[in-house]
Design an enzyme around this catalytic site. Structure first.
Site, PDB file in Angstrom:
ATOM      1  N   LYS A   1       0.867  -1.173   0.000  1.00  0.00           N
ATOM      2  CA  LYS A   1       0.000   0.000   0.000  1.00  0.00           C
ATOM      3  C   LYS A   1       0.903   1.222   0.000  1.00  0.00           C
ATOM      4  O   LYS A   1       1.430   1.629   1.030  1.00  0.00           O
ATOM      5  CB  LYS A   1      -0.913   0.059   1.223  1.00  0.00           C
ATOM      6  CG  LYS A   1      -1.963   1.191   1.102  1.00  0.00           C
ATOM      7  CD  LYS A   1      -2.412   1.764   2.433  1.00  0.00           C
ATOM      8  CE  LYS A   1      -1.480   2.822   2.951  1.00  0.00           C
ATOM      9  NZ  LYS A   1      -1.429   4.079   2.132  1.00  0.00           N
TER      10      LYS A   1
ATOM     11  N   GLY B   1      -4.761   3.056  -1.239  1.00  0.00           N
ATOM     12  CA  GLY B   1      -5.698   3.371  -0.180  1.00  0.00           C
ATOM     13  C   GLY B   1      -5.070   4.300   0.830  1.00  0.00           C
ATOM     14  O   GLY B   1      -3.892   4.647   0.731  1.00  0.00           O
ATOM     15  N   ASP B   2      -5.859   4.701   1.813  1.00  0.00           N
ATOM     16  CA  ASP B   2      -5.335   5.565   2.859  1.00  0.00           C
ATOM     17  C   ASP B   2      -5.011   4.739   4.100  1.00  0.00           C
ATOM     18  O   ASP B   2      -5.295   3.536   4.176  1.00  0.00           O
ATOM     19  CB  ASP B   2      -6.297   6.708   3.180  1.00  0.00           C
ATOM     20  CG  ASP B   2      -7.703   6.220   3.522  1.00  0.00           C
ATOM     21  OD1 ASP B   2      -7.852   5.064   3.961  1.00  0.00           O
ATOM     22  OD2 ASP B   2      -8.650   7.003   3.354  1.00  0.00           O
ATOM     23  N   GLY B   3      -4.403   5.399   5.097  1.00  0.00           N
ATOM     24  CA  GLY B   3      -4.005   4.689   6.295  1.00  0.00           C
ATOM     25  C   GLY B   3      -5.172   4.175   7.105  1.00  0.00           C
ATOM     26  O   GLY B   3      -5.141   3.054   7.629  1.00  0.00           O
TER      27      GLY B   3
ATOM     28  N   GLY C   1      -8.048   3.308   6.022  1.00  0.00           N
ATOM     29  CA  GLY C   1      -8.714   2.216   5.319  1.00  0.00           C
ATOM     30  C   GLY C   1      -7.802   1.027   5.101  1.00  0.00           C
ATOM     31  O   GLY C   1      -7.668   0.142   5.960  1.00  0.00           O
ATOM     32  N   VAL C   2      -7.141   0.983   3.952  1.00  0.00           N
ATOM     33  CA  VAL C   2      -6.321  -0.171   3.590  1.00  0.00           C
ATOM     34  C   VAL C   2      -5.185  -0.389   4.582  1.00  0.00           C
ATOM     35  O   VAL C   2      -4.846  -1.535   4.911  1.00  0.00           O
ATOM     36  CB  VAL C   2      -5.782  -0.018   2.160  1.00  0.00           C
ATOM     37  CG1 VAL C   2      -4.829  -1.161   1.814  1.00  0.00           C
ATOM     38  CG2 VAL C   2      -6.929   0.026   1.148  1.00  0.00           C
ATOM     39  N   GLY C   3      -4.589   0.695   5.084  1.00  0.00           N
ATOM     40  CA  GLY C   3      -3.510   0.543   6.059  1.00  0.00           C
ATOM     41  C   GLY C   3      -3.964  -0.221   7.297  1.00  0.00           C
ATOM     42  O   GLY C   3      -3.299  -1.157   7.755  1.00  0.00           O
TER      43      GLY C   3
ATOM     44  N   GLU D   1       9.909   2.099  10.641  1.00  0.00           N
ATOM     45  CA  GLU D   1      10.959   3.092  10.395  1.00  0.00           C
ATOM     46  C   GLU D   1      10.246   4.434  10.394  1.00  0.00           C
ATOM     47  O   GLU D   1       9.491   4.744   9.481  1.00  0.00           O
ATOM     48  CB  GLU D   1      11.662   2.801   9.064  1.00  0.00           C
ATOM     49  CG  GLU D   1      12.989   3.512   8.902  1.00  0.00           C
ATOM     50  CD  GLU D   1      12.837   4.954   8.484  1.00  0.00           C
ATOM     51  OE1 GLU D   1      12.988   5.840   9.363  1.00  0.00           O
ATOM     52  OE2 GLU D   1      12.552   5.207   7.306  1.00  0.00           O
TER      53      GLU D   1
ATOM     54  N   CYS E   1      13.506  11.869   6.776  1.00  0.00           N
ATOM     55  CA  CYS E   1      13.486  11.585   8.211  1.00  0.00           C
ATOM     56  C   CYS E   1      14.874  11.641   8.825  1.00  0.00           C
ATOM     57  O   CYS E   1      15.012  11.837  10.033  1.00  0.00           O
ATOM     58  CB  CYS E   1      12.834  10.226   8.474  1.00  0.00           C
ATOM     59  SG  CYS E   1      13.558   8.883   7.520  1.00  0.00           S
TER      60      CYS E   1
ATOM     61  N   GLU F   1       9.404  17.175  14.617  1.00  0.00           N
ATOM     62  CA  GLU F   1       9.860  16.966  13.246  1.00  0.00           C
ATOM     63  C   GLU F   1       9.044  17.869  12.312  1.00  0.00           C
ATOM     64  O   GLU F   1       7.828  17.722  12.204  1.00  0.00           O
ATOM     65  CB  GLU F   1       9.697  15.502  12.841  1.00  0.00           C
ATOM     66  CG  GLU F   1      10.295  15.200  11.485  1.00  0.00           C
ATOM     67  CD  GLU F   1      10.167  13.728  11.106  1.00  0.00           C
ATOM     68  OE1 GLU F   1      11.096  13.206  10.464  1.00  0.00           O
ATOM     69  OE2 GLU F   1       9.131  13.120  11.434  1.00  0.00           O
TER      70      GLU F   1
END
Length: 480
Positions: free
Chosen positions: A174, A205-207, A209-211, A249, A282, A382
């Site tokens: 994803k 998909g988005d986090g 939903g599919v995430g 990560e 990051c 951050e």
């Protein structure tokens, strides 16, 4: 506008189960460049089921055969480099030249390093001379869910997909819904390489939903995620009930410790690295800690670097930085720059608003704050934009204390000509990686952090082991 409303499941491009469209915005122009579909539970289930069906045969495939498939992927990836660079520039705003050389190049480098590491990988290892009949076997985990970010699309996709497949796993990817085009091109590369059906699958998909669906799915044995610490915590909680392996990560707030005897280019190098990729890395050295005797000069030099850093469209060639990825990201950065001003940091370059001469696109002025204290918001949070905070220190001990005074622990940096001090400080910094005097980590070394930066290890031999389970076997017949 490109129509990308399909998913790659079980070796074919398929229509989504339910049509919910999302436009992909070019951050240089604020115009839609493509439309994708957002997957739902049925799409996720189909992809996981395909991967589960493919796992027994793929995991039993001889390692040499899996390697040959990845070597074919590598050749096609290199041949499609220009297409990949176009996709990355248009989906997340990496400038044309940087996209070709660094964004696409990072993926090529990782595939090459994994191929090298895999050729010498021992799947069955003796425990030691003291226990000649005890063996450690390294075996695939099963179906793995891979959730990747938008800031370094191919860097992260190759760090996950390639070792997962080499290890004998099957996977569902994803990618970020903000920057999905490069991953869809990667699926085309996998398809052209002729990998067996179901070994690699992609669902957009988005986090939420599919995430979440991947994180909670009973048939997914592992989740590998790169992204924000907030999302990493949510994924860990979602995955808890199924006790799957979770590799994270996450974010960083790297300290770049510059001693008075650092080389002449240390500050220039550090500031440029902070602004690189529009600050959307990051491992960016966003906190510059400078020994007081050279502090004023460092502030002057960093401000000069910021003022000389060009900001322009990702569609143009050159060494400039491009926009940040989205309007939401731009607004967050603006708020944090203003927060730095409000909390009393000294603004010496950049600031809020669009760069001069720009009237559209999500462009941020390269910004430098001096006289920052480590408890300020801009030193602790951050920002993920081209914003540098400079903090003075008087002693080595103070520098180490400030550097470690952060919830993150991804990458730190040390600049000094004193080899003993360089080694000493590097060992005391709490982070998964330390780079010194501008020297990059060796090819195939592991990437990852500690604390709220997560504890995944990606790349090289450790990156292969991340996608395997170890099995201890006693009484092994070494003559059989």
């Amino acid at each position: 506008m490109l129509d990308k409303r399909k998913f790659y499941i079980d070796g074919a491009w398929v229509e989504p189960a339910a049509a919910r469209d999302l436009e992909v915005t070019d951050p240089s122009t604020e115009e839609a460049v493509a439309v994708i579909s957002i997957g739902d539970q049925a799409d996720t289930d189909a992809a996981v089921a395909a991967a589960k069906r493919a796992f027994p045969a793929w995991s039993a495939t001889p390692p040499a055969e899996r390697l040959a498939h990845i070597e074919r992927v590598f050749e096609i990836y290199k041949a499609r480099a220009k297409d990949m660079a176009w996709a990355i520039s248009h989906e997340m705003g990496a400038p044309q030249d940087m996209s070709q050389e660094d964004q696409v190049g990072a993926g090529a480098g990782h595939i090459k390093n994994f191929i090298r590491a895999f050729k010498n990988f021992e799947f069955l290892r003796p425990l030691g001379d003291h226990a000649p009949n005890s063996m450690t076997a390294w075996e695939p985990i099963g179906v793995v869910g891979l959730i990747t970010p938008w800031n370094w699309p191919m860097n992260q996709v190759t760090l996950k997909v390639i070792p997962a497949l080499l290890a004998g796993n099957t996977c569902v990817l994803k990618p970020s819904e903000i920057a999905p085009l490069s991953s869809m091109l990667f699926a085309e590369i996998i398809d052209e390489a002729g990998l067996p059906k179901g070994v690699f699958n992609l669902v957009n998909g988005d986090g939420v939903g599919v995430g979440t669906q991947l994180s909670t799915h009973q048939d997914v044995e592992m989740i590998s995620f790169t992204g924000s610490t907030r999302a990493g915590i949510a994924i860990t909680k979602a995955a808890a009930d199924s006790l799957k392996k979770v590799a994270l990560e996450l974010g960083g707030k790297g300290a770049n410790v510059i001693f008075a005897d650092a080389d002449d280019k240390a500050v220039i190098r550090g500031a440029a690295h902070c602004f690189y990729n529009s600050g959307q890395s990051c491992n960016a050295p966003t906190r510059m800690l400078v020994e007081r005797s050279v502090y004023d000069k460092a502030v002057e030099t960093a401000a000069k670097v910021a003022n000389e850093t060009g900001v322009a469209s990702a569609h143009q060639p050159g060494s400039h930085i491009g926009p940040v990825v989205s309007k939401g990201q731009w607004e967050k950065i603006q708020d944090l720059i203003q927060k730095g001003i409000d909390e009393g940091a000294r603004l010496v370059a950049g600031g809020t608003g669009l760069p001069e001469g720009v009237n559209r696109g999500y462009f941020v002025r390269p910004t430098v704050f001096a006289d920052v204290s480590n408890d300020m918001t801009i030193a602790q949070q951050e920002i993920f934009g081209p914003v540098l905070s400079i903090i003075p220190f008087d002693t080595e001990e103070e520098a180490i204390r400030i550097a470690n005074d952060t919830p993150y622990g991804l990458t730190n940096y040390v600049q000094t000509q004193d080899g003993a001090r360089r080694n000493r400080v590097a060992r005391q910094l709490r982070s998964g990686m330390v780079e010194t005097n501008g020297m990059s980590r060796g090819a195939g070394s592991a990437f990852g952090g500690v604390k709220m930066s997560g504890r995944a290890r990606e790349g090289g031999v450790m990156g292969l082991e991340e996608f395997m389970d170890s099995k201890e076997i006693s009484g092994w017949d070494r003559d059989a």
